[in-house]
Design a protein around this motif. Structure first.
Motif, PDB file in Angstrom:
ATOM      1  N   TRP A  61      37.550  -4.059 -28.611  1.00 14.97           N
ATOM      2  CA  TRP A  61      36.553  -4.574 -27.662  1.00 14.97           C
ATOM      3  C   TRP A  61      35.581  -5.510 -28.360  1.00 14.97           C
ATOM      4  CZ3 TRP A  61      31.293  -4.762 -27.173  1.00 14.97           C
ATOM      5  CH2 TRP A  61      30.783  -5.106 -25.915  1.00 14.97           C
ATOM      6  N   ALA A  62      35.196  -5.161 -29.580  1.00 14.67           N
ATOM      7  CA  ALA A  62      34.205  -5.959 -30.316  1.00 14.67           C
ATOM      8  C   ALA A  62      34.698  -7.363 -30.613  1.00 14.67           C
ATOM      9  CB  ALA A  62      33.833  -5.253 -31.618  1.00 14.67           C
ATOM     10  N   LEU A  63      36.003  -7.575 -30.627  1.00 14.50           N
ATOM     11  CA  LEU A  63      36.534  -8.923 -30.827  1.00 14.50           C
ATOM     12  C   LEU A  63      35.988  -9.879 -29.769  1.00 14.50           C
ATOM     13  CD1 LEU A  63      40.280  -8.134 -31.630  1.00 14.50           C
ATOM     14  CD2 LEU A  63      38.566  -8.971 -33.236  1.00 14.50           C
ATOM     15  N   MET A  64      35.841  -9.374 -28.547  1.00 14.35           N
ATOM     16  CA  MET A  64      35.259 -10.167 -27.464  1.00 14.35           C
ATOM     17  C   MET A  64      33.744 -10.038 -27.415  1.00 14.35           C
ATOM     18  SD  MET A  64      37.734  -9.551 -24.156  1.00 14.35           S
ATOM     19  CE  MET A  64      36.544 -10.339 -23.068  1.00 14.35           C
ATOM     20  N   GLY A  65      33.277  -8.822 -27.455  1.00 23.38           N
ATOM     21  CA  GLY A  65      31.870  -8.539 -27.234  1.00 23.38           C
ATOM     22  C   GLY A  65      30.940  -9.234 -28.198  1.00 23.38           C
ATOM     23  N   ARG A  66      31.362  -9.421 -29.434  1.00 24.49           N
ATOM     24  CA  ARG A  66      30.482 -10.031 -30.432  1.00 24.49           C
ATOM     25  C   ARG A  66      30.220 -11.505 -30.155  1.00 24.49           C
ATOM     26  NH1 ARG A  66      33.789 -11.378 -35.858  1.00 24.49           N
ATOM     27  NH2 ARG A  66      31.651 -11.760 -36.500  1.00 24.49           N
ATOM     28  N   PHE A  67      31.043 -12.116 -29.282  1.00 23.46           N
ATOM     29  CA  PHE A  67      30.875 -13.527 -28.952  1.00 23.46           C
ATOM     30  C   PHE A  67      30.301 -13.719 -27.551  1.00 23.46           C
ATOM     31  CE2 PHE A  67      34.507 -13.496 -31.984  1.00 23.46           C
ATOM     32  CZ  PHE A  67      33.838 -14.113 -33.040  1.00 23.46           C
ATOM     33  N   GLY A  68      29.647 -12.686 -27.047  1.00 26.33           N
ATOM     34  CA  GLY A  68      28.981 -12.800 -25.754  1.00 26.33           C
ATOM     35  C   GLY A  68      29.885 -12.570 -24.557  1.00 26.33           C
ATOM     36  N   LEU A  69      31.148 -12.237 -24.789  1.00 26.49           N
ATOM     37  CA  LEU A  69      32.071 -11.955 -23.683  1.00 26.49           C
ATOM     38  C   LEU A  69      31.988 -10.461 -23.371  1.00 26.49           C
ATOM     39  CD1 LEU A  69      35.090 -14.103 -24.914  1.00 26.49           C
ATOM     40  CD2 LEU A  69      33.508 -14.643 -23.066  1.00 26.49           C
ATOM     41  N   THR A  70      30.959 -10.092 -22.650  1.00 28.14           N
ATOM     42  CA  THR A  70      30.695  -8.684 -22.367  1.00 28.14           C
ATOM     43  C   THR A  70      31.601  -8.179 -21.259  1.00 28.14           C
ATOM     44  OG1 THR A  70      28.382  -9.028 -22.988  1.00 28.14           O
ATOM     45  CG2 THR A  70      28.917  -7.011 -21.789  1.00 28.14           C
ATOM     46  N   SER A  71      32.591  -7.400 -21.647  1.00 20.82           N
ATOM     47  CA  SER A  71      33.539  -6.845 -20.688  1.00 20.82           C
ATOM     48  C   SER A  71      33.202  -5.388 -20.408  1.00 20.82           C
ATOM     49  CB  SER A  71      34.971  -6.941 -21.241  1.00 20.82           C
ATOM     50  OG  SER A  71      35.857  -6.166 -20.459  1.00 20.82           O
ATOM     51  N   LEU A  72      33.106  -5.056 -19.136  1.00 22.45           N
ATOM     52  CA  LEU A  72      32.946  -3.661 -18.719  1.00 22.45           C
ATOM     53  C   LEU A  72      34.248  -3.134 -18.141  1.00 22.45           C
ATOM     54  CD1 LEU A  72      29.441  -3.824 -16.983  1.00 22.45           C
ATOM     55  CD2 LEU A  72      29.980  -3.201 -19.337  1.00 22.45           C
TER      56      LEU A  72
END
Length: 337
Positions: free
Chosen positions: A50-61
């Motif tokens: 998940w952090a692969l996306m989340g760290r770049f502002g792509l907050t996925s729920l």
């Protein structure tokens, strides 16, 4: 460089020796403690994905949707068609990637981002959960289901390790390590710089020649694939899956909380977050079972208190420790130097 290689070598030795240390220290309860370590590593792998996306502002729920696809597609192919998880897991990963493209491509083309993107992924996880519940004749619905046992419970063909947790540990260890390597490769690549630029200002990034949609879609596909892999391994290890345990909103929110708490921008941050969430969940379970007051007044609802605690802790981390545990420690160390 030499110091980094030494730390990696020491870490590898410790992780490979861990199950033997657990058996030596907890001879009577070693199976239970080894189970906790394996479960933590599985979620650490999912959190890192998940952090692969989340760290770049792509907050996925909605990553609970990908864990659900990974788990249920693998189990259904095995239960209904006798297709080995060695084939079923790659199929489930492909389907998760297709789902990620279906939700990601139009979102990125239409420049949907921030809280709008988060709400869109939130709808995705609920859609997948309702599909699982609605197809109860095949999936077991809200009651869940389990993979059909093969032989004595230890089979490479069926990817089952029920009778040997040492094998399960090293399989999960390899997958967790592989995900860390992917994280590090991305971190050292030009893609990281492109994604950071996109996170800061999409228009400026596009003007600089960065293909915004391609970069965002690529990292989303990688994240979805690794998350589905984690979901599939969770199903094969636990030998039981249910919508709320592997594909519900609570799963998605616990992923977000774990990564934020551990440190979203640090390699081992999600792993530390997994240790925190699993310790909290298991500690609350043990406390609820041993507390007469909680049992009498809340019954089984006491086991759901972790969701409330996650929410409170998430607020505290965002306000007072936005870099997470690992990120804050590293920042403090740099200031001291």
């Amino acid at each position: 460089m030499k110091r980094t290689m030494l730390l990696v070598l020491v870490g590898a030795i410790v992780m490979c020796s861990l199950p033997f240390l657990i058996v030596g220290l907890f001879s009577s309860g070693s199976r239970y403690y080894l189970h906790l370590v394996i479960q933590t590593l599985i979620w650490a792998q999912i959190y890192t994905a998940w952090a692969l996306m989340g760290r770049f502002g792509l907050t996925s729920l909605g990553h609970g949707a990908f864990t659900g696809v990974g788990a249920y597609v693998t189990v259904m192919l095995w239960n209904w068609f006798g297709l080995s998880p060695l084939v079923g897991i790659p199929i489930s990963i492909v389907l998760a990637v297709i789902l990620a493209v279906m939700i990601g491509y139009p979102s990125f083309m239409q420049r949907i981002k921030g809280h709008y993107f988060a709400l869109l992924t939130l709808a995705l996880v609920e859609f997948v959960r309702l599909c699982i519940v609605g197809l109860r004749d095949y999936t077991g619905g809200s009651l869940g289901t389990q993979p059909q046992r093969y032989g004595d419970g230890l089979s490479f063909f069926a990817v089952q390790f029920e009778t040997n947790r040492f094998v399960a540990y090293f399989v999960v260890l390899v997958i967790w390590t592989f995900t860390l390597i992917v994280w590090q490769k991305l971190n050292n690549s030009m893609d990281r710089q492109a994604l950071e630029a996109i996170n800061e200002d999409e228009d400026a990034a596009a003007a600089a020649g960065i293909n915004v949609t391609y970069e965002k879609l690529k990292v989303t596909m990688i994240s979805a694939a690794l998350t589905a892999l984690g979901g599939a391994i969770f199903a094969q290890y636990q030998m039981y899956i249910a919508p709320e345990s592997i594909s519900g909103l609570n799963v998605s929110l616990s992923i977000v909380f774990g990564v934020v708490a551990g440190g979203i921008g640090v390699l081992l941050g999600p792993t530390v977050g997994a240790i925190l969430t699993q310790s909290l969940s298991e500690g609350l379970r043990v406390f609820a079972q041993s507390s007469a007051w909680l049992t009498e007044n809340l019954g089984t609802r006491a086991l759901s208190l972790d969701g409330i605690i996650y929410g409170v802790l998430l607020l505290l981390f965002i306000i007072y420790m936005p870099k997470g545990i690992v990120g804050t420690l590293l920042s403090s160390r740099k200031k001291q130097k």
